[in-house]
Design a protein around this motif. Structure first.
Motif, PDB file in Angstrom:
ATOM      1  N   ALA A 117      15.959 -42.515  17.451  1.00 49.42           N
ATOM      2  CA  ALA A 117      17.228 -43.083  16.986  1.00 49.42           C
ATOM      3  C   ALA A 117      17.955 -42.143  16.028  1.00 49.42           C
ATOM      4  O   ALA A 117      19.174 -42.117  15.986  1.00 49.42           O
ATOM      5  CB  ALA A 117      16.970 -44.430  16.301  1.00 49.42           C
ATOM      6  N   SER A 118      17.201 -41.343  15.262  1.00 51.14           N
ATOM      7  CA  SER A 118      17.839 -40.370  14.363  1.00 51.14           C
ATOM      8  C   SER A 118      18.071 -39.040  15.081  1.00 51.14           C
ATOM      9  O   SER A 118      18.314 -38.028  14.434  1.00 51.14           O
ATOM     10  CB  SER A 118      16.986 -40.160  13.113  1.00 51.14           C
ATOM     11  OG  SER A 118      15.740 -39.596  13.452  1.00 51.14           O
ATOM     12  N   ASN A 119      17.980 -39.071  16.389  1.00 54.85           N
ATOM     13  CA  ASN A 119      18.183 -37.895  17.237  1.00 54.85           C
ATOM     14  C   ASN A 119      17.129 -36.813  17.024  1.00 54.85           C
ATOM     15  O   ASN A 119      17.353 -35.653  17.346  1.00 54.85           O
ATOM     16  CB  ASN A 119      19.587 -37.298  17.036  1.00 54.85           C
ATOM     17  CG  ASN A 119      20.656 -38.148  17.699  1.00 54.85           C
ATOM     18  OD1 ASN A 119      20.369 -38.905  18.625  1.00 54.85           O
ATOM     19  ND2 ASN A 119      21.884 -38.015  17.235  1.00 54.85           N
TER      20      ASN A 119
END
Ligand code: HEM
Ligand SMILES: *[C@@H]1O[C@H](CO)[C@@H](O)[C@H](O)[C@H]1NC(C)=O
Ligand SMILES: *[C@@H]1O[C@H](CO)[C@@H](O)[C@H](O)[C@H]1NC(C)=O
Ligand SMILES: *[C@@H]1O[C@H](CO)[C@@H](O)[C@H](O)[C@H]1NC(C)=O
Length: 361
Positions: free
Chosen positions: A126-128
């Motif tokens: 999700a935070s890449n």
């Protein structure tokens, strides 16, 4: 510059640069304990960071919110466990039998890092972040069986989309793999109801014990998960199956049975550091108590041989001599391990993934 010196310079540069992307849960660098090729360097790094190897002990995981037969609830997915079993059975037949060992280890490596949330399966978070657990030192070029999990997930999604988590599939698959590799001697019910996480970081794989671990290291790393040293002894029996690379044991051949060491030496000299050998020379494809009979002269890692210590030797001997007790203990310990850090409700940071290697977008 020598290899360790080069590695040290690299790690010091990393320390200076500071951690890369994080979600707040990950602001430190890995401090790997007992991963032998980096032994000196890693203990230095741990020292530099002032971190005391593993986090503090935790109470035993309760698994609250999990239940046996979870997907049998009406309107859920009653065929889930059967579909996983069928996928595992067909993906691991014949020459692929060894993949079962990979499945058991995947569940362990998932459990010890962020709990059983399938974080070990992610390619991007999700935070890449793409530097996920898969790429951490204990996992890279080592974990296997991902395609089996993907096949099981595909079968389950087809039957009941969006219902069965990847974390539960991992737990079911490890159970089914244990059943197959033990020639049907190990079977246990798996409480389910886990949700999948949305983050995964390579540096956090430092919570996994390494092959150079002492009994004290094992005690600490298992206690940090709410597991006991006795659980560590029981679960280490999984080293009666699967493979290990030469680099993790070549420096301790002199501590082994001389004949066995000579064979390993020849194999490793010919194959190199990344060559993989059977962990159990006697019954390499059977999950059984042979591991305990191999301790200490016929096991590969220092962490295996360490179990001859006074704190653990009685349990080792009981497992080596017993009939059926270790198999039962192993199932119980797998259930306990499967309760570590579970998320049992949806919400921020938890979901039922559609594809096990990807978060939902
Ligand atoms: C007690 C501390 C443990 C240490 C230090 C440890 C370390 C290791 C190492 C270094 C390898 C070889 C990796 C490679 O060469 O690429 C390995 C393999 C393996 N470990 Fe462990 N392990 C531990 C506990 C466990 C537990 C708790 C389980 C499962 C319940 C487990 C299951 C396995 C399996 C099945 C393999 C073979 C994997 C394969 O063939 O793909 N280990 N372990
Ligand atoms: C779930 O239901 C299936 C089929 O209805 C049954 O075979 C299975 O034993 C049940 N599983 C559990 C864990 O209760
Ligand atoms: C991740 O990357 C996507 C696409 O490049 C971007 O839209 C999103 O804002 C990024 N998310 C974070 C948390 O940085
Ligand atoms: C392993 O083989 C090398 C090269 O032949 C040899 O020098 C070394 O002594 C051997 N070590 C052991 C423990 O057998």
């Amino acid at each position: 510059m020598s290899k360790p010196a080069a590695a040290l310079v690299m790690l010091l540069a990393l320390v200076a640069a500071g951690p890369a992307a994080g979600d707040g849960g990950s602001t430190r660098l890995g401090c790997f304990v007992g991963w032998s090729p980096l032994k000196t360097v890693s203990s230095l790094l741990c020292l530099l960071q002032g971190s005391s190897t593993f986090p503090s002990p935790k109470p035993a995981p309760t698994g609250q919110g999990l239940s046996v037969g979870y997907y049998n609830k009406s309107g859920s997915c009653p065929k889930a466990e059967q579909l996983v079993r069928e996928a595992v059975t067909s993906a691991t037949n014949g020459a692929n039998r060894g993949l079962n060992a990979g499945l058991i280890r995947l569940h362990f490596h998932d459990a010890f890092v962020r709990g059983c949330d399938a974080s070990v399966l992610l390619d991007k978070t999700a935070s890449n972040n793409t530097d996920t657990e898969k790429t951490g030192p204990p996992n890279k070029d080592s974990l296997r069986g991902f395609e089996v999990i993907d096949a099981a997930k595909a079968a389950v999604e087809k039957e009941c989309p969006g219902i069965v988590s990847c974390a539960d599939i991992l737990a079911f698959a490890a159970r089914d793999a244990s059943y197959i590799l033990s020639n049907e001697k190990i079977y246990y019910e798996v409480p389910a109801g886990r949700y999948d996480g949305r983050e995964s970081f390579a540096d956090e794989t430092d919570q996994l014990p390494g092959p150079g671990s002492s009994v004290q290291d094992l005690k600490k790393s298992f206690a940090a998960q709410g597991l006991s040293l006795a659980d560590a002894v029981t679960l280490s029996g999984a080293h009666s199956i699967g493979l290990a690379r030469c680099l993790f044991f070549k420096d301790r051949l002199s501590a082994m049975d001389p004949g066995y060491a000579a064979t390993l030496n020849a194999t490793c000299n010919a194959g190199g550091d990344s060559y993989k050998v059977n962990q159990d020379y006697k019954s390499p494809d059977v999950l059984d108590n042979q591991y305990y009979k191999n301790i200490d002269k016929f096991v590969l890692f220092a962490s295996d041989a360490a179990l001859k210590s006074s704190e653990t030797i009685d349990q080792v001997n009981a497992n080596a001599g017993g009939y059926g007790k270790w198999e039962k203990d192993f199932g119980d310990a797998m259930v306990k391990m499967g309760k570590i850090g579970v998320i049992t409700s949806p919400g921020y940071g938890a979901e039922i993934r559609k594809v096990c290697s990807q978060i939902n977008y």
